[in-house]
Design a protein around this motif. Sequence first.
Motif, PDB file in Angstrom:
ATOM      1  N   LEU A 160       1.349  -0.637  -0.205  1.00 23.12           N
ATOM      2  CA  LEU A 160      -0.043  -0.161  -0.128  1.00 23.12           C
ATOM      3  C   LEU A 160       0.697   1.111  -0.067  1.00 23.12           C
ATOM      4  O   LEU A 160       0.251   2.551  -0.158  1.00 23.12           O
ATOM      5  N   ILE A 161       2.332   0.747  -0.015  1.00 27.57           N
ATOM      6  CA  ILE A 161       2.733   2.430   0.045  1.00 27.57           C
ATOM      7  C   ILE A 161       2.799   3.251  -1.196  1.00 27.57           C
ATOM      8  O   ILE A 161       3.365   2.435  -1.945  1.00 27.57           O
ATOM      9  N   GLY A 162       2.358   4.108  -1.284  1.00 27.54           N
ATOM     10  CA  GLY A 162       2.443   4.980  -1.715  1.00 27.54           C
ATOM     11  C   GLY A 162       0.695   5.035  -2.818  1.00 27.54           C
ATOM     12  O   GLY A 162       0.870   5.200  -4.019  1.00 27.54           O
ATOM     13  N   ALA A 163       0.176   3.710  -2.427  1.00 24.30           N
ATOM     14  CA  ALA A 163      -0.992   3.333  -3.642  1.00 24.30           C
ATOM     15  C   ALA A 163      -1.569   4.333  -3.620  1.00 24.30           C
ATOM     16  O   ALA A 163      -1.974   5.535  -2.863  1.00 24.30           O
ATOM     17  N   ASN A 195       0.038   9.204   6.832  1.00 19.82           N
ATOM     18  CA  ASN A 195      -0.316   8.460   5.331  1.00 19.82           C
ATOM     19  C   ASN A 195      -1.839   7.267   5.894  1.00 19.82           C
ATOM     20  O   ASN A 195      -2.429   7.114   5.310  1.00 19.82           O
ATOM     21  N   LEU A 196      -1.378   7.251   7.165  1.00 21.54           N
ATOM     22  CA  LEU A 196      -2.292   5.884   7.449  1.00 21.54           C
ATOM     23  C   LEU A 196      -3.405   6.348   7.447  1.00 21.54           C
ATOM     24  O   LEU A 196      -4.680   5.857   7.602  1.00 21.54           O
ATOM     25  N   LEU A 237      -5.992   6.765  16.217  1.00 19.86           N
ATOM     26  CA  LEU A 237      -6.910   7.302  14.511  1.00 19.86           C
ATOM     27  C   LEU A 237      -7.927   5.830  14.948  1.00 19.86           C
ATOM     28  O   LEU A 237      -7.969   5.214  14.437  1.00 19.86           O
ATOM     29  N   ASP A 238      -8.278   5.031  15.932  1.00 17.92           N
ATOM     30  CA  ASP A 238      -8.717   4.776  16.522  1.00 17.92           C
ATOM     31  C   ASP A 238      -9.051   2.660  15.459  1.00 17.92           C
ATOM     32  O   ASP A 238      -9.383   1.755  14.792  1.00 17.92           O
ATOM     33  N   LEU A 239      -7.091   2.733  15.641  1.00 15.05           N
ATOM     34  CA  LEU A 239      -7.093   1.091  15.279  1.00 15.05           C
ATOM     35  C   LEU A 239      -6.788   0.239  15.992  1.00 15.05           C
ATOM     36  O   LEU A 239      -5.940   1.054  17.147  1.00 15.05           O
TER      37      LEU A 239
END
Length: 287
Positions: A160-163, A195-196, A237-239
């Motif tokens: 997902l990096i740079g997705a 980015n998260l 972030l609610d993760l």
Amino acid sequence: AKSAGGNRYELADPEADARVITRHGLTTALPAALERGEFFIEYQPLVHLGDGSVRGAEALVRWLHPQHGVLGPDRFIPLAEHTGLIVPLGRWVLEQSVRQARAWRERYGETTAAGPLRINVNLSPCQLTHPGLVQDTVDILERTGVAPDALCLEVTESALIGADDDLLKPLRRLAEMGVDIALDDFGTGYSNLANLRRLPVSVLKLDRSFTQSMQQFPADPVDLKIVEGIVALAHSLDLAVTVEGVETGAQAEQLRILGCDTAQGWYYARPGPPERLHELALVDATA
Ligand code: C2E
Ligand code: CA
Ligand code: CA
Ligand code: CA
């Protein structure tokens, strides 16, 4: 090996040749293996760090090869990705796993002490870019009659990096349906933490390297700070934070103190047949 012409030549390396043959042989054997039913899935429990109750399991695929015995995913997943077989293989894994989740839910109920009883399934980057992902997943859930909150799809941080938005769209659709998305091997990909917020994920799976650094006592103070920081950020972030590769009680305790939510590793159970989860007595944990 043959000489390569000019004044360059390669020394014979029988081991390298054997590796090439095996790689080639495995690659060509993959499609028939899927048809013959040579793949099977082992399940590794996910345990709630707060009270030790079982939350669900991760599905890990294996290949029972007629000549080579049981092969781990690191031996054949890259080959399946290279040839595109990963799409039908991944679909098979997803369907088997969701069926297993239904069986567990029928036996133990749909929720555990720590939330919905869930099956985690790994998605390869090729599956992410395959246009059928959302529809295949919807079809499997409908066919099996399993609610989307029973499913957590694991996608590696590096995938997902740079997705861009095109890549994230199917994951967003799945997340909106109620499927959980976990960011696997987190902390190894150097992704931008800011980015998260952009990613439709609800779980961070902290890479095993962090767990390993909790092995020494006292653990490396810098690593402790890093994990503490990741957990604080994730929770803000609610993760939820899952840790993998927990091999000792000391690691589990350290990670619990640091605020991690869920753990997975040999300390609790090795990956095994679905009956292993029965042994861990899901219901007893809530009693
Ligand atoms: P992963 O998703 O990071 O899975 C965790 C790996 O760590 C598994 O290896 C598991 O057996 C191993 N493990 C679990 N607990 C411990 C522990 O306490 N200590 C240590 N040292 N290792 C532990 P496995 O089963 O060999 O799978 C390797 C990788 O193959 C997985 O890494 C995943 O990326 C990939 N994989 C497995 N099944 C699938 C699948 O169905 N589809 C795709 N695309 N990839 C898969
Ligand atoms: Ca995984
Ligand atoms: Ca992982
Ligand atoms: Ca890994």
